[in-house]
Structure formats: C-alpha cells, structure tokens
Design a protein around this motif. Structure first.
Motif, PDB file in Angstrom:
ATOM      1  N   GLN A 120       0.847  -1.185   0.000  1.00 22.07           N
ATOM      2  CA  GLN A 120       0.000   0.000   0.000  1.00 22.07           C
ATOM      3  C   GLN A 120       0.888   1.243   0.000  1.00 22.07           C
ATOM      4  N   LEU A 121       0.594   2.169  -0.932  1.00 20.96           N
ATOM      5  CA  LEU A 121       1.365   3.409  -1.039  1.00 20.96           C
ATOM      6  C   LEU A 121       0.592   4.611  -0.508  1.00 20.96           C
ATOM      7  N   GLY A 122      -0.706   4.450  -0.378  1.00 23.13           N
ATOM      8  CA  GLY A 122      -1.542   5.535   0.121  1.00 23.13           C
ATOM      9  C   GLY A 122      -2.999   5.153   0.022  1.00 23.13           C
ATOM     10  N   TYR A 123      -3.845   5.925   0.710  1.00 21.14           N
ATOM     11  CA  TYR A 123      -5.284   5.650   0.651  1.00 21.14           C
ATOM     12  C   TYR A 123      -6.085   6.929   0.856  1.00 21.14           C
ATOM     13  N   LEU A 124      -7.327   6.864   0.403  1.00 14.73           N
ATOM     14  CA  LEU A 124      -8.323   7.916   0.609  1.00 14.73           C
ATOM     15  C   LEU A 124      -9.598   7.257   1.102  1.00 14.73           C
ATOM     16  N   VAL A 125     -10.290   7.907   1.996  1.00 15.66           N
ATOM     17  CA  VAL A 125     -11.645   7.503   2.352  1.00 15.66           C
ATOM     18  C   VAL A 125     -12.508   8.708   2.019  1.00 15.66           C
ATOM     19  N   ILE A 126     -13.409   8.528   1.056  1.00 18.48           N
ATOM     20  CA  ILE A 126     -14.218   9.639   0.550  1.00 18.48           C
ATOM     21  C   ILE A 126     -15.656   9.435   0.999  1.00 18.48           C
ATOM     22  N   SER A 127     -16.277  10.491   1.473  1.00 21.15           N
ATOM     23  CA  SER A 127     -17.677  10.441   1.855  1.00 21.15           C
ATOM     24  C   SER A 127     -18.527  10.565   0.607  1.00 21.15           C
ATOM     25  N   GLU A 128     -19.441   9.603   0.394  1.00 26.29           N
ATOM     26  CA  GLU A 128     -20.313   9.668  -0.783  1.00 26.29           C
ATOM     27  C   GLU A 128     -21.254  10.862  -0.713  1.00 26.29           C
ATOM     28  N   GLN A 136     -10.457  10.611   5.581  1.00 29.04           N
ATOM     29  CA  GLN A 136      -9.073  10.325   5.947  1.00 29.04           C
ATOM     30  C   GLN A 136      -8.274  10.120   4.675  1.00 29.04           C
ATOM     31  N   SER A 137      -7.002  10.478   4.698  1.00 22.11           N
ATOM     32  CA  SER A 137      -6.105  10.198   3.580  1.00 22.11           C
ATOM     33  C   SER A 137      -4.696  10.072   4.132  1.00 22.11           C
ATOM     34  N   ALA A 138      -3.861   9.326   3.417  1.00 16.74           N
ATOM     35  CA  ALA A 138      -2.488   9.136   3.886  1.00 16.74           C
ATOM     36  C   ALA A 138      -1.593   8.728   2.724  1.00 16.74           C
ATOM     37  N   GLY A 139      -0.293   8.760   2.961  1.00 17.18           N
ATOM     38  CA  GLY A 139       0.688   8.318   1.976  1.00 17.18           C
ATOM     39  C   GLY A 139       0.659   9.181   0.726  1.00 17.18           C
ATOM     40  N   GLU A 140       0.858   8.548  -0.424  1.00 14.76           N
ATOM     41  CA  GLU A 140       0.906   9.270  -1.697  1.00 14.76           C
ATOM     42  C   GLU A 140      -0.438   9.887  -2.085  1.00 14.76           C
ATOM     43  N   GLU A 183       0.554   0.872 -15.277  1.00 13.99           N
ATOM     44  CA  GLU A 183       1.835   0.177 -15.415  1.00 13.99           C
ATOM     45  C   GLU A 183       2.482  -0.110 -14.060  1.00 13.99           C
ATOM     46  N   ASP A 184       2.579   0.913 -13.218  1.00 15.28           N
ATOM     47  CA  ASP A 184       3.289   0.759 -11.943  1.00 15.28           C
ATOM     48  C   ASP A 184       2.382   0.679 -10.722  1.00 15.28           C
ATOM     49  N   TYR A 185       1.114   1.082 -10.864  1.00 15.64           N
ATOM     50  CA  TYR A 185       0.218   1.171  -9.711  1.00 15.64           C
ATOM     51  C   TYR A 185      -1.125   0.537 -10.005  1.00 15.64           C
ATOM     52  N   VAL A 186      -1.808   0.170  -8.926  1.00 19.62           N
ATOM     53  CA  VAL A 186      -3.187  -0.307  -8.997  1.00 19.62           C
ATOM     54  C   VAL A 186      -3.986   0.511  -7.986  1.00 19.62           C
ATOM     55  N   TYR A 187      -5.078   1.088  -8.436  1.00 19.17           N
ATOM     56  CA  TYR A 187      -6.002   1.762  -7.532  1.00 19.17           C
ATOM     57  C   TYR A 187      -7.176   0.819  -7.326  1.00 19.17           C
ATOM     58  N   THR A 188      -7.417   0.440  -6.079  1.00 24.99           N
ATOM     59  CA  THR A 188      -8.552  -0.412  -5.758  1.00 24.99           C
ATOM     60  C   THR A 188      -9.583   0.462  -5.064  1.00 24.99           C
ATOM     61  N   VAL A 191      -7.429   2.658  -2.414  1.00 23.17           N
ATOM     62  CA  VAL A 191      -6.084   2.277  -1.988  1.00 23.17           C
ATOM     63  C   VAL A 191      -5.181   2.239  -3.218  1.00 23.17           C
ATOM     64  N   LYS A 192      -4.050   2.907  -3.115  1.00 28.06           N
ATOM     65  CA  LYS A 192      -3.043   2.875  -4.181  1.00 28.06           C
ATOM     66  C   LYS A 192      -1.991   1.863  -3.763  1.00 28.06           C
ATOM     67  N   ARG A 193      -1.771   0.866  -4.635  1.00 26.41           N
ATOM     68  CA  ARG A 193      -0.794  -0.184  -4.339  1.00 26.41           C
ATOM     69  C   ARG A 193       0.222  -0.273  -5.455  1.00 26.41           C
ATOM     70  N   GLN A 194       1.379  -0.774  -5.106  1.00 25.58           N
ATOM     71  CA  GLN A 194       2.403  -1.067  -6.092  1.00 25.58           C
ATOM     72  C   GLN A 194       1.896  -2.202  -6.973  1.00 25.58           C
ATOM     73  N   ASN A 195       2.023  -2.073  -8.289  1.00 26.56           N
ATOM     74  CA  ASN A 195       1.615  -3.143  -9.207  1.00 26.56           C
ATOM     75  C   ASN A 195       2.803  -4.070  -9.374  1.00 26.56           C
ATOM     76  N   ASN A 196       2.754  -5.188  -8.701  1.00 28.98           N
ATOM     77  CA  ASN A 196       3.832  -6.182  -8.775  1.00 28.98           C
ATOM     78  C   ASN A 196       3.616  -7.022 -10.016  1.00 28.98           C
ATOM     79  N   HIS A 197       4.388  -6.743 -11.023  1.00 25.61           N
ATOM     80  CA  HIS A 197       4.266  -7.478 -12.292  1.00 25.61           C
ATOM     81  C   HIS A 197       4.660  -8.925 -12.082  1.00 25.61           C
TER      82      HIS A 197
END
Length: 107
Positions: free
Chosen positions: A16-24, A36-40, A79-84, A95-101
């Motif tokens: 995990q490189l960072g995250y956001l929690v967004i209110s709908e 809440q937000s953190a990291g990248e 290419e380098d990241y995955v946003y879930t 959540v932003k994660r490193q994309n492990n090829h």
C-alpha cells in the motif's frame, strides 16, 4: 465507527502506497471531502475527483430494474500502480498499491 477504525485495515494492506476515504455525501460537492487520507494520496483532491467521476460513469451501466449499484469494487490497473476502489455504506475507499508485475506461467 471512528476514522481510525475505518483506516486501520487500510494501513496494513501489503504494498500500500496511500489511501483515501471519501464520503459519498460529497460526490456532488465542488471539493470532495475526505474522511481520511495518507501516503501518496494524502489530500489528493485531483485523484479523488477522477475516481469519483469513474464511479459515476460506471454507475450508469446499471441493469434495468436493479436497485443495487452495478459494482461494489473497481480496480484501475496502470503500469506501476493499482487503484482499488471499494464502496461500503456511505464511504468510498481508495487504496493505491504497487503493481507487482508477474510473469505469465508457461506450462
């Protein structure tokens, strides 16, 4: 549920490189409120706006007569990241994660 309870699991996600929690509730607001937000992704209003626009677009593909949204989870693979993106209750978790090829398995 407190903010720390909301993000406790997010902080433990591998790669995990960072995250956001967004209110709908703030989807239509000019500034998207973060619980809440953190990291990248800390205070990353641009990414939050892009993700929410993608969600609004995906919600237009609702099946006729379906009361539920057409998805609960969406992945954006780069290419380098995955946003879930996960929708739960009135919150959107990003959540932003490193994309492990991984090389394809040759049998």
């Amino acid at each position: 549920m407190t903010t720390s309870t909301l993000t406790q699991g997010l902080e433990r996600i591998p790669d995990q490189l960072g995250y956001l929690v967004i209110s709908e509730d703030g989807v239509l607001a000019p500034v998207i409120p973060f619980s809440q937000s953190a990291g990248e992704l800390e205070n990353d209003e641009h990414t939050a706006g892009v993700i929410m626009q993608m969600m609004r677009t995906a919600c237009r593909f609702r099946l006729q007569g379906a009361a539920e949204p057409p998805f609960k989870r969406m992945s954006v693979m780069l290419e380098d990241y995955v946003y879930t993106v996960t929708v739960s209750g009135q919150k959107v978790f990003v959540v932003k994660r490193q994309n492990n090829h991984r090389e394809p398995v040759v049998v």
